[in-house]
Design a protein around this motif. Structure first.
Motif, mmCIF file in Angstrom:
data_model
loop_
_atom_site.group_PDB
_atom_site.id
_atom_site.type_symbol
_atom_site.label_atom_id
_atom_site.label_comp_id
_atom_site.label_asym_id
_atom_site.label_seq_id
_atom_site.Cartn_x
_atom_site.Cartn_y
_atom_site.Cartn_z
ATOM 1 N N SER A 128 57.464 18.765 59.406
ATOM 2 C CA SER A 128 57.096 19.642 58.295
ATOM 3 C C SER A 128 55.635 19.471 57.909
ATOM 4 C CB SER A 128 58.007 19.353 57.090
ATOM 5 O OG SER A 128 57.657 20.153 55.991
ATOM 6 N N LEU A 129 55.156 18.238 57.907
ATOM 7 C CA LEU A 129 53.756 17.982 57.578
ATOM 8 C C LEU A 129 52.826 18.617 58.608
ATOM 9 C CD1 LEU A 129 51.622 16.458 55.859
ATOM 10 C CD2 LEU A 129 51.979 14.496 57.379
ATOM 11 N N LYS A 130 53.113 18.413 59.887
ATOM 12 C CA LYS A 130 52.263 18.963 60.940
ATOM 13 C C LYS A 130 52.277 20.492 60.927
ATOM 14 C CE LYS A 130 52.589 15.204 64.333
ATOM 15 N NZ LYS A 130 51.189 15.185 64.765
ATOM 16 N N TRP A 131 53.471 21.077 60.747
ATOM 17 C CA TRP A 131 53.589 22.529 60.828
ATOM 18 C C TRP A 131 52.916 23.212 59.635
ATOM 19 C CZ3 TRP A 131 54.199 26.368 63.935
ATOM 20 C CH2 TRP A 131 54.636 27.602 63.484
ATOM 21 N N ASN A 132 53.124 22.688 58.436
ATOM 22 C CA ASN A 132 52.585 23.344 57.249
ATOM 23 C C ASN A 132 51.071 23.163 57.125
ATOM 24 O OD1 ASN A 132 55.110 24.287 56.346
ATOM 25 N ND2 ASN A 132 55.562 22.325 55.368
ATOM 26 N N MET A 133 50.556 22.018 57.547
ATOM 27 C CA MET A 133 49.127 21.761 57.384
ATOM 28 C C MET A 133 48.286 22.376 58.497
ATOM 29 S SD MET A 133 48.828 17.861 55.909
ATOM 30 C CE MET A 133 47.063 18.068 55.822
ATOM 31 N N TYR A 134 48.754 22.299 59.723
ATOM 32 C CA TYR A 134 47.941 22.747 60.851
ATOM 33 C C TYR A 134 48.652 23.772 61.731
ATOM 34 C CZ TYR A 134 45.542 18.454 59.510
ATOM 35 O OH TYR A 134 44.908 17.465 58.803
ATOM 36 N N GLY A 135 49.936 23.557 62.013
ATOM 37 C CA GLY A 135 50.619 24.391 62.991
ATOM 38 C C GLY A 135 50.717 25.844 62.584
ATOM 39 N N ARG A 136 51.218 26.118 61.369
ATOM 40 C CA ARG A 136 51.399 27.506 60.938
ATOM 41 C C ARG A 136 50.079 28.268 60.852
ATOM 42 N NH1 ARG A 136 55.653 29.397 57.815
ATOM 43 N NH2 ARG A 136 56.080 27.274 57.083
ATOM 44 N N PRO A 137 49.014 27.726 60.219
ATOM 45 C CA PRO A 137 47.755 28.494 60.184
ATOM 46 C C PRO A 137 47.181 28.769 61.563
ATOM 47 C CG PRO A 137 47.727 26.744 58.543
ATOM 48 C CD PRO A 137 48.920 26.498 59.407
ATOM 49 N N TYR A 138 47.166 27.765 62.437
ATOM 50 C CA TYR A 138 46.622 27.979 63.774
ATOM 51 C C TYR A 138 47.472 28.975 64.565
ATOM 52 C CZ TYR A 138 43.464 24.026 63.074
ATOM 53 O OH TYR A 138 42.474 23.196 62.605
ATOM 54 N N PHE A 139 48.794 28.898 64.421
ATOM 55 C CA PHE A 139 49.666 29.790 65.167
ATOM 56 C C PHE A 139 49.502 31.232 64.701
ATOM 57 C CE2 PHE A 139 53.869 31.503 66.423
ATOM 58 C CZ PHE A 139 53.826 31.161 67.761
ATOM 59 N N CYS A 140 49.390 31.447 63.395
ATOM 60 C CA CYS A 140 49.168 32.806 62.889
ATOM 61 C C CYS A 140 47.815 33.346 63.345
ATOM 62 C CB CYS A 140 49.261 32.812 61.368
ATOM 63 S SG CYS A 140 50.910 32.470 60.714
ATOM 64 N N GLU A 178 49.147 21.071 69.336
ATOM 65 C CA GLU A 178 48.489 19.774 69.214
ATOM 66 C C GLU A 178 47.861 19.344 70.531
ATOM 67 O OE1 GLU A 178 49.519 15.656 66.838
ATOM 68 O OE2 GLU A 178 51.107 16.685 67.923
ATOM 69 N N ARG A 179 48.467 19.729 71.634
ATOM 70 C CA ARG A 179 47.906 19.384 72.941
ATOM 71 C C ARG A 179 46.731 20.288 73.311
ATOM 72 N NH1 ARG A 179 50.547 15.786 75.994
ATOM 73 N NH2 ARG A 179 52.702 15.225 75.466
ATOM 74 N N LYS A 180 46.791 21.555 72.908
ATOM 75 C CA LYS A 180 45.765 22.507 73.331
ATOM 76 C C LYS A 180 44.485 22.399 72.507
ATOM 77 C CE LYS A 180 48.624 24.524 76.270
ATOM 78 N NZ LYS A 180 48.462 24.376 77.734
ATOM 79 N N LEU A 181 44.647 22.179 71.194
ATOM 80 C CA LEU A 181 43.482 22.210 70.311
ATOM 81 C C LEU A 181 42.673 20.923 70.419
ATOM 82 C CD1 LEU A 181 45.068 23.789 67.121
ATOM 83 C CD2 LEU A 181 43.562 24.888 68.770
ATOM 84 N N PRO A 182 41.378 20.996 70.157
ATOM 85 C CA PRO A 182 40.548 19.775 70.160
ATOM 86 C C PRO A 182 40.965 18.824 69.050
ATOM 87 C CG PRO A 182 39.196 21.768 70.306
ATOM 88 C CD PRO A 182 40.585 22.219 69.992
ATOM 89 N N ARG A 183 40.659 17.547 69.235
ATOM 90 C CA ARG A 183 41.031 16.526 68.262
ATOM 91 C C ARG A 183 40.352 16.748 66.910
ATOM 92 N NH1 ARG A 183 45.695 14.580 70.046
ATOM 93 N NH2 ARG A 183 45.551 13.464 72.045
ATOM 94 N N CYS A 184 39.162 17.337 66.924
ATOM 95 C CA CYS A 184 38.459 17.539 65.662
ATOM 96 C C CYS A 184 39.149 18.570 64.781
ATOM 97 C CB CYS A 184 37.019 17.965 65.934
ATOM 98 S SG CYS A 184 36.864 19.492 66.904
ATOM 99 N N LEU A 185 39.926 19.477 65.382
ATOM 100 C CA LEU A 185 40.644 20.489 64.608
ATOM 101 C C LEU A 185 42.045 20.040 64.217
ATOM 102 C CD1 LEU A 185 39.678 23.713 66.608
ATOM 103 C CD2 LEU A 185 38.628 22.806 64.521
ATOM 104 N N TRP A 186 42.513 18.928 64.778
ATOM 105 C CA TRP A 186 43.876 18.459 64.480
ATOM 106 C C TRP A 186 43.848 16.948 64.302
ATOM 107 C CZ3 TRP A 186 48.329 21.911 65.368
ATOM 108 C CH2 TRP A 186 49.541 21.336 64.961
ATOM 109 N N PRO A 187 43.510 16.451 63.116
ATOM 110 C CA PRO A 187 43.479 14.995 62.902
ATOM 111 C C PRO A 187 44.874 14.395 62.961
ATOM 112 C CG PRO A 187 43.135 16.166 60.841
ATOM 113 C CD PRO A 187 43.124 17.211 61.915
#
Length: 508
Positions: free
Chosen positions: A123-135, A410-419
């Protein structure tokens, strides 16, 4: 010792396995560090913790998590707990625990996604980074497909100069040569869109091919939750774009074939982004299971029926004038017309100005009974059964889709965009491991109500046992009297139980 730990994870007696697991670890000299038995993987690269997740052993998983958690502080009903997510978090893992769970075929493994701390981490990963990047990725892909569609709509064409060779030839435009395709300003604007399309196809192949080599083609394309069919669609789309580019550069006619395939596949791939929404995500699972389960089996039967009846229709109209009823004028057109009749897209062809062969009516009558009434209703029943089965686990499947999408991003994006998620253990003197901080509230009223419930159940059992003993010690001559006494005892039990439940209901 490590082999025994893996065997204990697979034991059906989970309570015994937990006790033996703890006993073996008590004799481990290297309880911490890389030499620990818990960190040694088996031949498949799975530690006992990951193996418990893959096998869906929820009891062993919770037992291992309880060993790894650290109570930070407690104040009344509030308790703050640090859960060790070193092997759970996919940020620094080559073989992700979350990816292993969603890729396994065991349904019990997906139940772990609803347990603490996996549920909170996802839930933390999806709400903070996953959902915005996916949209954002979905919006970017739709704009990309609009660009490609406009390039296809305004592709370079010129009027046909040659004479028609047949009365059925209806072509009025032909494809331009490469030297004629990029002359005007509109052509240069289309060239920019075509370059964007080709670059996008190359990027798709660059991103997909490493995952195929890492996971394996069978597992990568065969897992529905991981988006296997959509991976096939998007790779085929990229290949069609490159084939169209080669045909354009070499001035080869017939680019409409790969271009039309690319348009269909590219827009169908938009359904992949429906998994980001709880309302639409389960429907993509249903569509995939229907296409690759029910429809694939049904197509074999449909192909046999269409082949047989199309051949019969072609033979019947082989001697007739095609201008009066041209739906069966050659064999390929007979196959296509029979396919349309099978799906009831068109009505049965008829021309009342001429006499049609008698066998046409007989064959069409049999075809209508077999195809429309029997086989189509069979397909509808099969799809209804698949929908019923998937609907019972649609929420569970959607959570698994969210996990698979989160791991992919998480695998595709650079580390700087996904702490990295969580807290480093060095802040609390717990080493280099990473922890997830979770606040747990213990409701004392809940435990009190559970004790009330157990007390009422025990009272019911005692009253029922007393009535049963009276019934067994009675003779046949006093049967009616004892039965009335038993009913009185049960009514008294129900009355006391009812009073107790009323007290519980008011307290609640």
């Amino acid at each position: 010792g490590n082999t025994v730990l893996h065997i204990l994870v697979l034991q059906p007696n989970k309570t015994f396995a937990c006790h033996m697991y703890s006993l073996i670890l008590s004799y481990d000299r290297n309880k911490e560090g890389p030499g620990s038995l818990e960190l040694i993987p088996n031949n498949e690269g799975l530690t006992p913790f990951k193996l418990a997740g893959v096998e869906g052993n929820t009891v062993m998983f919770q037992y291992l998590m309880q060993k790894r958690k650290q109570n930070l502080w407690s104040f009344g009903p509030l308790t703050t707990v640090l859960y060790d997510i070193t092997e759970i978090d996919s940020w620094a893992e080559d073989q992700s625990f979350l990816e292993l769970i969603v890729s396994t075929k065991k349904r019990e493994a997906r139940q772990i996604l609803d347990l603490t701390p996996v549920k909170e981490l996802v839930s933390l990963k999806w709400n903070m980074y996953g959902r915005p990047y996916f949209c954002f990725l979905a919006l970017f892909y739709i704009l990309y497909m609009v660009c490609f569609t406009m390039c296809c709509v305004y592709r370079p064409l010129k009027p046909r100069t040659g004479n028609r060779t047949s009365s059925r030839d209806n072509t009025i435009y032909v494809q331009k040569m490469l030297q004629e395709s990029y002359v005007a300003y509109e052509d240069e604007l289309r060239l920019v869109g075509e370059l964007i399309t080709v670059i996008g196809a190359v990027v798709i192949l660059v991103l997909e091919i490493p995952d195929i080599l890492r996971v394996g083609a069978a597992k990568y394309f065969g897992q529905t939750i991981l988006g296997g069919p959509f991976h096939i669609i998007v790779i085929t789309y990229a290949c069609m774009i490159l084939v169209t580019m080669v045909m354009r550069l070499t001035s080869t006619t017939g680019e409409v074939v790969p271009m039309s395939f690319a348009l269909v596949l590219g827009w169908c791939n938009v359904m992949y982004f429906a998994r980001g929404f709880q309302m639409l995500g389960p429907f993509t699972i249903m569509i995939q299971k229907m296409i690759f389960g029910d429809l694939m089996r049904f197509c074999w039967l449909m192909a046999v029926v269409i082949l047989g009846f199309a051949s019969a229709f072609y033979i019947i109209f082989q001697t007739e004038n095609p201008e009066n009823l041209g739906q069966f004028y050659n064999y390929p057109m007979s196959l296509f017309t029979t396919f349309e009749l099978f799906l009831t897209i068109i009505d049965g062809p008829a021309n009342y100005d001429v006499d049609l062969p008698f066998m046409y009516s007989v064959v069409y009558f049999a075809f209508a009974i077999i195809a429309t009434l029997l086989m189509l209703n069979l397909l509808i029943a099969m799809m209804g059964d698949t929908h019923w089965r998937v609907a019972h686990e649609q929420d569970e499947l959607w959570r698994a889709q969210v996990v698979a999408t989160t791991v992919m991003l998480e695998r595709k994006l650079p580390r700087c965009l996904w702490p990295r998620s969580g807290i480093c253990g060095r802040e609390f003197g717990l080493g280099d491991r990473w922890y997830l901080r979770i606040e747990d509230r213990v409701d004392p009223n809940k435990h009190k109500m559970m004790r009330y419930t157990e007390a009422f159940k025990a009272q019911d059992r005692d009253n029922y046992d007393k009535g049963s003993e009276k019934l067994e010690t009675s003779g046949n001559t006093l049967c009616k009297k004892d039965l009335s006494a038993l009913s009185l005892s049960r009514s008294t039990s129900r009355t006391s139980s009812h009073r107790g439940w009323e007290i519980l209901r008011r307290n609640t």
